[in-house]
Scaffold this motif. Structure first.
Motif, PDB file in Angstrom:
ATOM      1  N   ALA A  90      -2.419  -3.174  11.305  1.00  0.00           N
ATOM      2  CA  ALA A  90      -2.746  -2.853   9.916  1.00  0.00           C
ATOM      3  C   ALA A  90      -2.378  -4.032   9.031  1.00  0.00           C
ATOM      4  O   ALA A  90      -1.825  -5.029   9.496  1.00  0.00           O
ATOM      5  N   GLY A  91      -2.667  -3.917   7.753  1.00  0.00           N
ATOM      6  CA  GLY A  91      -2.266  -4.936   6.799  1.00  0.00           C
ATOM      7  C   GLY A  91      -0.824  -4.762   6.374  1.00  0.00           C
ATOM      8  O   GLY A  91      -0.331  -5.449   5.496  1.00  0.00           O
ATOM      9  N   ALA A  92      -0.131  -3.823   7.014  1.00  0.00           N
ATOM     10  CA  ALA A  92       1.284  -3.559   6.773  1.00  0.00           C
ATOM     11  C   ALA A  92       1.862  -3.018   8.077  1.00  0.00           C
ATOM     12  O   ALA A  92       1.126  -2.707   9.012  1.00  0.00           O
ATOM     13  N   GLN A  93       3.183  -2.902   8.147  1.00  0.00           N
ATOM     14  CA  GLN A  93       3.815  -2.355   9.344  1.00  0.00           C
ATOM     15  C   GLN A  93       3.905  -0.843   9.193  1.00  0.00           C
ATOM     16  O   GLN A  93       4.586  -0.344   8.288  1.00  0.00           O
TER      17      GLN A  93
ATOM     18  N   THR B 205      -7.074   1.281   4.032  1.00  0.00           N
ATOM     19  CA  THR B 205      -7.954   0.221   4.510  1.00  0.00           C
ATOM     20  C   THR B 205      -7.936   0.217   6.028  1.00  0.00           C
ATOM     21  O   THR B 205      -6.863   0.089   6.630  1.00  0.00           O
ATOM     22  N   ASP B 206      -9.112   0.358   6.660  1.00  0.00           N
ATOM     23  CA  ASP B 206      -9.123   0.400   8.119  1.00  0.00           C
ATOM     24  C   ASP B 206      -9.109  -1.010   8.699  1.00  0.00           C
ATOM     25  O   ASP B 206      -9.094  -2.009   7.977  1.00  0.00           O
ATOM     26  N   ILE B 207      -9.126  -1.113  10.019  1.00  0.00           N
ATOM     27  CA  ILE B 207      -8.965  -2.403  10.675  1.00  0.00           C
ATOM     28  C   ILE B 207     -10.130  -3.342  10.413  1.00  0.00           C
ATOM     29  O   ILE B 207     -10.017  -4.554  10.543  1.00  0.00           O
ATOM     30  N   ASP B 208     -11.271  -2.793  10.027  1.00  0.00           N
ATOM     31  CA  ASP B 208     -12.432  -3.621   9.691  1.00  0.00           C
ATOM     32  C   ASP B 208     -12.495  -3.944   8.204  1.00  0.00           C
ATOM     33  O   ASP B 208     -13.469  -4.522   7.724  1.00  0.00           O
ATOM     34  N   GLY B 209     -11.460  -3.546   7.445  1.00  0.00           N
ATOM     35  CA  GLY B 209     -11.412  -3.849   6.032  1.00  0.00           C
ATOM     36  C   GLY B 209     -12.167  -2.869   5.161  1.00  0.00           C
ATOM     37  O   GLY B 209     -12.367  -3.118   3.972  1.00  0.00           O
ATOM     38  N   LYS B 210     -12.570  -1.727   5.721  1.00  0.00           N
ATOM     39  CA  LYS B 210     -13.308  -0.735   4.938  1.00  0.00           C
ATOM     40  C   LYS B 210     -12.346   0.248   4.280  1.00  0.00           C
ATOM     41  O   LYS B 210     -11.356   0.664   4.880  1.00  0.00           O
TER      42      LYS B 210
ATOM     43  N   GLY C 175      -6.988   1.711  -2.551  1.00  0.00           N
ATOM     44  CA  GLY C 175      -6.772   1.694  -1.103  1.00  0.00           C
ATOM     45  C   GLY C 175      -6.142   0.425  -0.587  1.00  0.00           C
ATOM     46  O   GLY C 175      -6.117   0.203   0.622  1.00  0.00           O
ATOM     47  N   LYS C 176      -5.605  -0.430  -1.475  1.00  0.00           N
ATOM     48  CA  LYS C 176      -5.037  -1.699  -1.015  1.00  0.00           C
ATOM     49  C   LYS C 176      -3.896  -1.442  -0.036  1.00  0.00           C
ATOM     50  O   LYS C 176      -3.053  -0.554  -0.245  1.00  0.00           O
ATOM     51  N   PRO C 177      -3.842  -2.191   1.063  1.00  0.00           N
ATOM     52  CA  PRO C 177      -2.921  -1.846   2.143  1.00  0.00           C
ATOM     53  C   PRO C 177      -1.503  -2.355   2.004  1.00  0.00           C
ATOM     54  O   PRO C 177      -0.616  -1.910   2.730  1.00  0.00           O
ATOM     55  N   SER C 178      -1.282  -3.308   1.098  1.00  0.00           N
ATOM     56  CA  SER C 178       0.047  -3.906   1.072  1.00  0.00           C
ATOM     57  C   SER C 178       0.554  -4.012  -0.362  1.00  0.00           C
ATOM     58  O   SER C 178      -0.059  -3.500  -1.297  1.00  0.00           O
TER      59      SER C 178
ATOM     60  N   ALA D 155      -9.324   9.224  13.825  1.00  0.00           N
ATOM     61  CA  ALA D 155      -8.389   8.389  14.586  1.00  0.00           C
ATOM     62  C   ALA D 155      -7.742   7.384  13.641  1.00  0.00           C
ATOM     63  O   ALA D 155      -8.360   6.948  12.669  1.00  0.00           O
ATOM     64  N   PRO D 156      -6.491   7.003  13.898  1.00  0.00           N
ATOM     65  CA  PRO D 156      -5.828   6.035  13.023  1.00  0.00           C
ATOM     66  C   PRO D 156      -6.464   4.661  13.125  1.00  0.00           C
ATOM     67  O   PRO D 156      -6.849   4.211  14.215  1.00  0.00           O
ATOM     68  N   SER D 157      -6.586   3.994  11.992  1.00  0.00           N
ATOM     69  CA  SER D 157      -7.129   2.640  11.943  1.00  0.00           C
ATOM     70  C   SER D 157      -6.594   1.974  10.691  1.00  0.00           C
ATOM     71  O   SER D 157      -6.845   2.429   9.574  1.00  0.00           O
ATOM     72  N   GLY D 158      -5.815   0.915  10.856  1.00  0.00           N
ATOM     73  CA  GLY D 158      -5.181   0.296   9.700  1.00  0.00           C
ATOM     74  C   GLY D 158      -4.291   1.299   8.998  1.00  0.00           C
ATOM     75  O   GLY D 158      -3.483   1.992   9.620  1.00  0.00           O
ATOM     76  N   THR D 159      -4.469   1.435   7.698  1.00  0.00           N
ATOM     77  CA  THR D 159      -3.681   2.416   6.941  1.00  0.00           C
ATOM     78  C   THR D 159      -4.484   3.686   6.685  1.00  0.00           C
ATOM     79  O   THR D 159      -4.154   4.460   5.790  1.00  0.00           O
ATOM     80  N   THR D 160      -5.528   3.898   7.478  1.00  0.00           N
ATOM     81  CA  THR D 160      -6.367   5.078   7.322  1.00  0.00           C
ATOM     82  C   THR D 160      -6.276   5.972   8.554  1.00  0.00           C
ATOM     83  O   THR D 160      -5.679   5.619   9.562  1.00  0.00           O
ATOM     84  N   GLY D 161      -6.921   7.141   8.443  1.00  0.00           N
ATOM     85  CA  GLY D 161      -7.011   8.053   9.583  1.00  0.00           C
ATOM     86  C   GLY D 161      -5.818   8.969   9.727  1.00  0.00           C
ATOM     87  O   GLY D 161      -4.955   9.063   8.842  1.00  0.00           O
TER      88      GLY D 161
END
Length: 541
Positions: free
Chosen positions: A530-533, A81-86, A173-176, A232-238
């Protein structure tokens, strides 16, 4: 109290909720400096003080965030999940969906390899997904509509559904917690209620089991064979680029000792400073504060449905009415600008926030609670309330709960322990008098509790549910309807129904929202919001 701003990030509110201003600020603070770093000398070891000790190394068996963070170090995911929630692909290269929406075909990208040198295969993926679905609320909903899995070749896996399920990618793709991390089949074949014995992943870091010292340190080294994505990294993606050779988690339990280690340069990142330390940290020229989880967090009180007195719905309701958020937020946080009153189970400012909360106001009413307690026939059974003394972010919450419950007429047995002991004990179904429990308190990042499918406390599947083991077919049915909802209006309506049912049966009590930025030494850059560390992309001067 200053309000924390939240905004919608993904249709249906499935992933992290970040405002664009917060996102821009976090990216600027965490990533912009990294552009200038390559020309500087880089240190090979990154030292992190995590928010708690770690003893459970299985991020599927538990929802504890320290275990989730451990998972992100060594495992990889199919989607993120990227920083925009996608939702974006991670281990997956490409995928397709049949016209009837019931057959999903996925192809893994090239170069995926476990730390033991074996390639990641579709059979590893299927075994991992089955184990994850046995523990996770969202995964369980996906499993209910899954007819079968197919593995036509080593790089292809297929989900054949009984009926269309519009949230397949959001689930994968759930981030947490619980994150659907991919493990080797031989490991993933371990039953979900049994902890795994091996820690072999395919992620950007390799866990040094030979250097693991519970209560002292956990060590990870760069996975030289890992092939990051190009994005590029974004949230838990990239791209999960690793710029250090070694990462050490330093387990320090005392908050002041943690802060001293950071200020003296003995550590690079303090994951969760004590709330009372922020005023001092803001004035230190060597420290920067980075909100790596800008969606915020929520404190909660969780009941055990198996044993008296909280096997009685009226008694749970009495406890809920006895609790007021103001005391929790002032006592536990106190720092200005970091808290927000919110009686909704779905975080305020997110898509499914609702003020329709039944009997719950978020304001303590001990007299009303006392009358209800007497009406319920409370017999004075002691409430075994567990308190983790080494987790500063929540250590004061049980003290407030004890006081408020006792004002309403409850007898409270406050038992202190470290967080890892609590994590292990809350999985026990024994009588409270025989090593079990009645209640505990914890916190959740907003990205975990944005809707009925991701909220662990709404997992009312009895023995297969979350710790506390509520069994409520009506709540489960509402969640199933939510998963099938075709419109945003229908999802909103069903989310509100789920919340009302949860308050009616008193699944848990939300006791306020807060934010807790990380403290990072100057010269350390690239911390990804991100939605996680997560700890890839970091450079250290």
């Amino acid at each position: 109290m200053q309000k924390l701003n939240f905004t919608r990030s993904l249709a249906g509110g499935i992933a992290g909720a970040f405002t664009r201003r917060q996102a821009a600020w976090c990216v600027a603070a965490a990533l912009a400096a990294s552009a200038a770093v390559p020309a500087l000398a880089q240190s090979s070891t990154l030292k992190i003080i995590p928010h708690s000790n770690i003893t459970v190394l299985d991020p599927i068996w538990t929802t504890a965030y320290i275990s989730r963070n451990f998972g992100y170090m060594i495992y990889d995911t199919l989607f993120g999940t990227d920083i925009d929630g996608k939702i974006k692909p991670q281990m997956v290269d490409k995928w397709s969906v049949s016209k009837d929406g019931k057959t999903w075909t996925f192809t893994l990208r090239d170069g995926l390899e476990f730390h033991d040198g074996k390639p990641v295969t579709s059979e590893d993926v299927v075994a991992s997904l089955k184990r994850w679905a046995s523990r996770d609320t969202f995964g369980g909903q996906l499993a209910k509509v899954t007819d079968k899995y197919e593995t036509p070749d080593a790089k292809t896996f297929v989900l054949v559904l009984k009926e269309p399920f519009g949230l397949v990618l959001e689930a994968l793709g759930k981030p947490s917690a619980n994150v659907p991390f991919i493990m080797p089949k031989r490991v993933a074949d371990t039953p979900g209620d049994t902890q795994i014995k091996e820690t072999i992943g395919s992620g950007p870091f390799v866990f040094k089991a030979d250097e693991f010292r519970p209560g002292e340190r956990a060590v990870f080294v760069k996975n030289a064979k890992y092939k990051p994505r190009a994005e590029a990294p974004s949230g838990t993606t990239g791209g999960k680029q690793v710029y250090v050779d070694r990462v050490e988690w330093l387990i320090i339990r005392d908050a002041q000792t943690q802060m001293n280690a950071l200020i003296n340069g003995e550590a690079d990142i303090l994951e969760q400073p004590a709330f009372e330390q922020y005023a001092s940290l803001r004035t230190n020229p060597d420290i920067q504060l980075i909100d790596a989880q800008p969606a915020g967090n929520q404190f909660i009180f969780r009941f055990n449905f198996l044993h008296a007195p909280f096997d009685n719905e009226k008694i749970r309701r009495a406890a809920m009415i006895a609790m007021g958020q103001e005391a929790f937020l002032k006592t536990q946080v106190g720092a200005p600008g970091l808290t927000r009153y919110c009686k909704s189970m779905f975080p305020c400012g997110t898509p499914f926030e609702s003020t329709n909360t039944g009997d719950y106001s978020g304001v303590a009413n001990p007299q009303k609670a006392k009358a209800l307690l007497q009406e319920a026939g409370y017999k004075g059974e002691p409430v075994v309330l567990m308190r983790p003394t080494d987790l500063a972010a929540i250590a004061k919450l049980p003290l407030v709960a004890k006081q408020q419950l006792e004002q309403a007429g409850f007898k409270v047995d406050l038992q202190t322990m470290d967080w890892q002991t609590l994590v292990a004990r809350r999985a026990k179904k024994d009588l409270p008098s025989a090593g079990g429990w009645n209640a505990f308190m914890t916190s959740w990042t907003s990205s975990d509790i944005l809707n009925p499918l991701t909220m662990a406390m709404m997992n009312a599947a009895g023995d297969k549910g979350w710790f506390g083991w509520q069994d409520d077919a009506k709540l489960q049915d509402i969640k199933t309807q939510f998963a099938k909802a075709a419109t945003e209006a229908d999802k909103k309506k069903l989310a509100e129904q789920a919340q009302l049912r949860a308050f009616e049966t008193v699944t848990h009590v939300p006791v306020g929202q807060y934010s807790q930025p990380a403290a990072v030494r100057k010269g350390v850059s690239g911390l990804v919001p991100a939605g996680a560390q997560v700890y890839w992309n970091i450079k250290k001067q």
